[in-house]
Design a protein around this motif. Structure first.
Motif, PDB file in Angstrom:
ATOM      1  N   THR A  52     -17.024  11.860  -1.655  1.00 41.23           N
ATOM      2  CA  THR A  52     -16.262  11.676  -0.413  1.00 41.23           C
ATOM      3  C   THR A  52     -16.737  12.658   0.646  1.00 41.23           C
ATOM      4  O   THR A  52     -16.872  12.291   1.818  1.00 41.23           O
ATOM      5  CB  THR A  52     -14.737  11.860  -0.636  1.00 41.23           C
ATOM      6  N   ASN A 103     -10.826  19.584  -2.560  1.00 37.55           N
ATOM      7  CA  ASN A 103     -10.645  18.705  -3.716  1.00 37.55           C
ATOM      8  C   ASN A 103     -10.494  19.499  -5.007  1.00 37.55           C
ATOM      9  O   ASN A 103      -9.629  19.213  -5.827  1.00 37.55           O
ATOM     10  CB  ASN A 103     -11.872  17.798  -3.852  1.00 37.55           C
ATOM     11  N   LEU A 134     -11.577   6.979   0.197  1.00 36.98           N
ATOM     12  CA  LEU A 134     -12.312   7.076   1.461  1.00 36.98           C
ATOM     13  C   LEU A 134     -11.700   6.320   2.640  1.00 36.98           C
ATOM     14  O   LEU A 134     -11.694   6.847   3.762  1.00 36.98           O
ATOM     15  CB  LEU A 134     -13.765   6.644   1.256  1.00 36.98           C
ATOM     16  N   SER A 190     -13.473   7.667  -5.408  1.00 35.52           N
ATOM     17  CA  SER A 190     -13.883   7.895  -4.016  1.00 35.52           C
ATOM     18  C   SER A 190     -13.676   6.641  -3.181  1.00 35.52           C
ATOM     19  O   SER A 190     -13.213   6.713  -2.045  1.00 35.52           O
ATOM     20  CB  SER A 190     -15.356   8.295  -3.956  1.00 35.52           C
ATOM     21  N   THR A 216     -15.920  13.630  -7.342  1.00 37.26           N
ATOM     22  CA  THR A 216     -15.237  12.843  -6.316  1.00 37.26           C
ATOM     23  C   THR A 216     -15.321  13.550  -4.971  1.00 37.26           C
ATOM     24  O   THR A 216     -15.560  12.924  -3.932  1.00 37.26           O
ATOM     25  CB  THR A 216     -13.761  12.619  -6.698  1.00 37.26           C
TER      26      THR A 216
END
Lengths: 455, 455
Positions: free
Chosen positions: B368, B405, A289, A285, B364
């Motif tokens: 995020t 995702n 990001l 992440s 993840t």
């Protein structure tokens, strides 16, 4: 030997047991019989206690062979060296191929440590390494090795062969012998094949190839990879500004460069680093990001543009159904045009005729834009039973595609001119940017013809 | 020789004049002194009349060296062969490396022509080619050559060296000698380096390496490339089901495979074929339109979903300002997750733990998604002075990112299971698909909390 019939997992289990039970001889026999690559893969699964034993069991040069495989690809490499005594670590680095040792040293964050290693190292290894360590990343100098074989032109082939034989163990490749003059300038090359098939008594100068394909020490590694690929070479000599031979780049390093460049182009198009191996979702992440947030704020521009047209949407809410369709399709077209442009730049197939390739993408944008525009005009017109609306959507779609296509061709070129890597985060960037232009085009056209749409 | 100091353009001009003025000797001297790659590049700029002369001036084997460079990368290759007399064309094909000749023959559309060439060719070349021609595209068999050097284990090194010397001109690589038993099964390998540094009187069986790294003839070329890269090989033996040695794959072919695979992954992410060189905007449009139109119709799904919520938008038109922001950001996140998944699959770093990598992307996505969601909730809340709206947007954003995702990780795996290439048009596909799910999530949440948003 039975070990070759074992799977990776079996080898792992047996060798871990040898280490834990202090069976040094059996460990050495079975571990060192494996290919260096497999030794390296196994090294990575040993734990700290097992590695401590391994450092006692293996000589620096045996460990160096393993580290030549790991190179800088293993993110733990710095900590491995921390586990060793300083003299042992320095000896391992000294026994590695100089280009690989430089890779490792460049990745060690504690620069004091690097100094200690350099001082403890054999002086000839230290000299080779310090020659290489100053070359910039991604240049020919940074991936070359100084362990090549060279002779002078007045040697006989027999003498050259004897010289090659004596150097064969140390040299990174023995398949080319480079011919230099008294000033160490590169004047020719003989392949081992030529050395073998020609008469022993001939002179090097009679047989050598003077059509030398070489690169400058500051050339970009991508260009080097392209040359090795085009000319089907196993190694490429690297020369300085006075044509003095400084080193060679071997094809195995070129394979790594190609992988690296392919990963970096691919990563750029997706705004994510695919060559990074993440162990936790948190670290994944962290790396994803920054781009997501940057693009989020860029996307806010589109939101604030749309909110300017709130009264338009209130009077014809049907318009909002087609926003994502137009932005999405234009984004796809822009991504196509951008991918072609980036690839042309990174593959250097580019003739660099800025104007010509812009006209090319403009025409391609017009053709694809008109065809997609007409299609959606008909489909939307029939679906909504509103042909003026269909025509507005079709024209907007065509214009948005043409603009996105041009932007896709322009952006990588502008980035290159400004000295940036054209591949970085290019895909999501063009999509987000083309959202903005597409929305602007769509709502401008729609507000002009709003009376026709509402009927 | 002065020719090496000429630029490509100068060489082109001078050599074209030699051809036009029938100066055969000067043409041969200057042209044949160049590297095969440069000869090939020049060959491509000669016109039909010039090529007709060239076919008279060069022997089939001289032309074969040039065609070994052009291979199948030149789309005009079939027409070049049409220009030659059939016996000359057959001789050129017979003199080329067998793997390259097969590439050319596979690309000739007129199969009758192929038959003619095969009949006119020397029987040993024809046999080699017909052995190779049946292997499937993208397998080890399709890129291997049968021109390797092999000995039996009871040879002395001296005998092996003599054998190598006699075969050195023909063989594609001389840097490995393969050791086979009486049934032609591969039992060992000696590098030329080992042959050189060891005592002449030793037996091959004493020196040979039995840790053979080889591939099966049906293995995928990507796996082959990975092995050559991992083990730093210059050539890799290819064996049949009974371990019989069928051919070798050399590192120069691996460089081409890597380029091909990198281009294909990159192309997939952008839904455009970047390795195709287009001469006109019309042909470029033709190749890009199929994906644009397919994705357009997929995108219509999102449009029709949005139009279901027309009354919602009418009552709160501010909602429409954030549609592209949510779809765009989720699309970016989905592209990141998909790129990582595709790369894992094509690089085979995949441990193929389906469930594990799904959980990884889920986590993840949550991290995020929550961070981006909180950010946009605050920004949108302040901007619109409407915190319930901000919260609705934030929650929708987080949910849309999580779903995108997961989809990014799932789709390539599903495509692989179904036997498709996971890389094809994957980027735009995930963006378009995530538009649909994102809009659905956003409007579902917004319509639930509509009373809070309108105030």
């Amino acid at each position: 030997m039975e070990i070759f019939h074992r799977s990776f997992e079996e080898n792992q289990e047996v060798l871990k047991q040898h280490l834990q039970n202090n069976r040094m001889t059996r460990f050495r026999t079975e571990y060192l019989a494996l290919h260096y690559y497999d030794q390296a893969k196994l090294f990575e699964v040993f734990d700290e206690d097992e590695r401590a034993k391994l450092y006692q069991y293996l000589s620096p040069s045996e460990l160096a062979n393993i580290f030549d495989q790991l190179e800088s690809q293993d993110e733990h490499i710095e900590s491995y060296f921390d586990e060793m005594s300083n003299p042992y670590a320095a000896a391992v680095l000294g026994e590695m191929y100089a280009d690989n040792a430089v890779d490792v040293l460049n990745n060690i964050k504690d620069r004091e440590k690097v100094n200690i290693y350099m001082h403890l190292m054999k002086s000839d290894s230290a000299r080779e390494i310090s020659q290489l360590i100053n070359y910039l990343d991604d240049t020919a100098g940074s991936i070359m090795t100084t362990e090549f074989i060279s002779v002078e032109a007045n040697y006989t082939l027999k003498e050259a062969y004897q010289h090659l034989k004596s150097e064969a163990i140390q040299a990174e490749t023995i398949y080319y012998v480079y011919v230099v003059d008294s000033e160490k300038r590169l004047v020719g090359v003989i392949s081992l094949r030529d050395l073998i098939i020609n008469d022993d008594n001939k002179l090097v100068s009679d047989v050598m190839n003077t059509r030398i394909i070489s690169v400058q020490v500051n050339d970009n590694q991508e260009e080097v990879a392209k040359m090795v690929q085009d000319y089907d070479l196993l190694a490429l000599p690297v020369v300085g500004f006075d044509r003095e031979l400084l080193g060679i780049i071997t094809v195995d390093d070129i394979l790594d460069v190609m992988q690296e460049e392919a990963d970096s182009d691919y990563s750029g198009l997706a705004a994510v680093n695919v060559s990074q191996e993440h162990e936790t979702p948190l670290s994944a992440s962290k790396s994803r990001l920054p781009w997501l947030i940057t693009l989020l704020f860029l996307g806010m521009g589109t939101s604030s543009l749309i909110s300017q047209y709130e009264s338009l949407i209130e009077s014809a809410s049907v318009l909002s159904a087609f926003v994502t369709l137009i932005t999405g399709t234009a984004g796809n077209a822009g991504t196509q045009s951008l991918a072609v442009a980036v690839r042309k730049i990174t593959n250097k197939t580019e003739d660099d005729d800025f104007f010509k390739s812009l006209v090319f993408e403009l025409l391609t944008g017009i053709i694809t834009g008109v065809i997609v525009g007409v299609t959606i005009a008909i489909v939307a017109g029939i679906w909504q039973q509103n042909f003026p609306l269909g025509i507005v959507i079709g024209i907007s779609m065509a214009a948005a595609i043409i603009v996105a296509n041009l932007a896709g061709a322009l952006i990588p070129k502008i980035m290159t001119r400004l000295g940036f890597d054209p591949a970085v985060a290019s895909g999501p960037f063009i999509s987000t940017l083309s959202d903005l232009t597409s929305v602007f085009i769509y709502f401008s056209i729609a507000s002009t013809f709003i009376d026709l749409i509402i009927k």
